[in-house]
Scaffold this active site. Structure first.
Site, PDB file in Angstrom:
ATOM      1  CB  ALA A   1      -1.001  -0.058   1.343  1.00  7.66           C
ATOM      2  CG  HIS A   2       5.111   1.281   1.602  1.00  8.97           C
ATOM      3  ND1 HIS A   2       6.146   1.336   2.257  1.00  8.97           N
ATOM      4  CD2 HIS A   2       5.333   0.398   0.689  1.00  8.97           C
ATOM      5  CE1 HIS A   2       7.136   0.573   1.908  1.00  8.97           C
ATOM      6  NE2 HIS A   2       6.373  -0.085   0.776  1.00  8.97           N
ATOM      7  CG  ASN A   3       5.470   0.245  -3.008  1.00  8.72           C
ATOM      8  OD1 ASN A   3       5.556  -1.114  -3.316  1.00  8.72           O
ATOM      9  ND2 ASN A   3       6.232   0.872  -2.257  1.00  8.72           N
TER      10      ASN A   3
ATOM     11  CD  GLU B   1       5.945   3.886   4.740  1.00  5.56           C
ATOM     12  OE1 GLU B   1       5.025   3.055   5.137  1.00  5.56           O
ATOM     13  OE2 GLU B   1       7.066   3.459   3.823  1.00  5.56           O
TER      14      GLU B   1
END
Ligand SMILES: C[S@@+](CC[C@H](N)C(=O)[O-])C[C@H]1O[C@@H](n2cnc3c(N)ncnc32)[C@H](O)[C@@H]1O
Length: 440
Positions: free
Chosen positions: A299-301, A363
């Site tokens: 998800a952080h990408n 993040e």
């Protein structure tokens, strides 16, 4: 291990070498004559030529040393072969720039020079012998440095608050997203996947919370490792939990192949690899009882709208698995103000900046993740949060409500047909276009 550095060794002086041989020959001849031995023909009157120098050596060595050397020579040849196979002679070019770079690394203590011109490996260099760790450092230098340098420039050129995943600095340079860029080059894919594994190994406690979650739940069945790269986590966990099986999903075929090659006999039957995009709905997989969906550091990408799409695409899988099957989001969960020590927070924020520069992403805090989950599907419910480690775990359930009796749901999709491939190659499925790779 000690390497000689870069200085061309002095050319042997033929004349002094010949003089040396001559001097030694005279000494041997004197010794033989002085002790009443007959001087062999090859030495008589031919001191200056020494063409049969080999004979002289054999004579001086005697039979036992001859045999010993002859037997030992095969080992020397083996060493030469390894030196050639490993490109010892060409790996470090003998040019001025090499010496200057090596000298800077010596100044950092990465190499050592205890004796002038002799370079050796101190611990900082020996640490780089581990392949995954070396790939982590290599990837950081090769990719991140470029993105970091370009970040300020691209942000100034009118980027939105949270950039779209394909509008980040790399995308703007290459016209594609970072992962599309990685997938174009098999070598790059391999380095990236090993770098991810290396990063985890750098801090083994990164997997602690995920492991706790597995230990508590006593899960049975198959964990689906979504965006699982070369499956390094699934392989580790398959060894730790022999009653579980794992399916690793990713879009990068080179990473999937790399993972299949790394399977060992103890887990070969329990870890399989499947080409699947997490932007596509999770297909039901025949005969598979999904006991957890893992979304680790994916998800952080991605920027917010992309993450919502990923969470939406997981819904069909969670629905067909039932309420007991959680989605485990495993990534940094940013702390609130003052919750972590500054040192811990700096490391987490460093990763946040990296996500900004490389992916135009970020993040997130628990609240940010929850908002995206609810936007994807209001039935997502956070069951547990462990955010006290470098990688947190968000355990989510899909509240299926009365409409489905709180249990399994038949979502009415035709069962996908996956081709199980046993020779390490990928085969597209005729029905779905999906592929699964399993090394048997
Ligand atoms: C940061 S890595 C995380 C890998 C792994 N989960 C881990 O924790 O080490 C992100 C992964 O997402 C994969 N990925 C990128 N786009 C994807 C997509 N559309 N569908 C599935 N995987 C994708 C990449 O190939 C990469 O392996």
């Amino acid at each position: 291990m000690v390497h000689r550095v870069i200085k061309p060794s002095p050319t042997p002086d033929l004349v002094s070498l010949a003089r040396d041989v001559l001097r030694q020959t005279e000494e041997i001849t004197k010794y033989l004559e002085g002790n009443g031995f007959s001087v062999p023909l090859s030495l008589q009157g031919r001191r200056a030529h020494l063409k049969p120098r080999k004979d002289l050596t054999l004579l001086a060595d005697g039979p036992k040393r001859f045999w010993r050397q002859l037997c030992g020579f095969s080992w020397d040849l083996g060493a030469f072969q390894v030196a050639l196979d490993s490109e010892f002679f060409t790996l470090i070019p003998a040019v001025d720039r090499t010496e200057r770079i090596v000298r800077q690394l010596i100044a950092y203590g990465v190499f050592a020079e205890h004796e002038a011109g002799m370079v050796s490996h101190p611990p900082a260099s020996l640490a780089m012998q581990g392949e995954e760790f070396r790939c982590f450092v290599h990837y950081s230098m090769r990719e991140r440095l470029k993105s970091s340098a370009a970040n300020g420039f691209y942000l100034q050129s009118g980027s939105s608050e949270e950039a779209n995943g394909n509008q980040d600095s790399i995308a703007k340079q290459h016209g594609t997203g970072a992962y599309e860029q990685v997938a174009k080059d098999p070598e790059h894919s391999e380095i990236f996947a090993r770098a991810m594994a290396g990063w985890k190994k750098l801090n083994v406690q990164h997997n602690d919370l995920l492991q706790d979650s597995f230990d508590r739940a006593n899960r049975k069945g198959t964990a689906i490792d979504v965006g699982g790269s070369n499956g390094h986590i699934s392989r580790d966990f398959a060894r730790r939990y022999p009653h579980l099986t794992f399916i690793v999903q990713d879009t990068n075929r080179d990473m999937l192949r790399q993972g299949a090659v790394k399977l060992t006999d103890d887990i070969r039957d329990r870890v399989s690899f499947m080409e699947h995009s997490f932007f596509e709905s999770q297909p039901p997989i025949q005969g598979v009882n999904a006991c957890a969906f893992l979304l680790q550091q994916c998800a952080h990408n991605w920027a917010g709208p992309d993450v919502v799409a990923i969470f939406k695409a997981l819904v069909s899988g969670l629905e067909s698995a039932g309420t007991d099957t959680p989605l485990l989001i495993n990534e940094i969960i940013l702390p609130g103000r003052g919750e972590w020590s500054r040192h811990q927070e700096r490391l987490a924020r460093q990763m946040d900046i990296a996500m900004m520069a490389v992916h135009g992403a970020k993040e997130r805090t628990r609240a940010e993740l929850e908002a995206l989950l609810k936007e994807a599907d209001p039935r997502y419910e956070i069951r547990t949060v462990f955010d006290d480690g470098p990688l947190g775990v968000l355990e989510l359930a899909m509240f299926l409500g009365d409409a489905v009796g709180g249990n399994r749901v038949d979502v009415g999709c035709p069962k996908a047909q996956f081709e199980v491939v046993d020779d390490g190659t990928l085969l597209p499925s005729s029905i779905t276009g999906q592929t699964i790779l399993k090394s048997l």
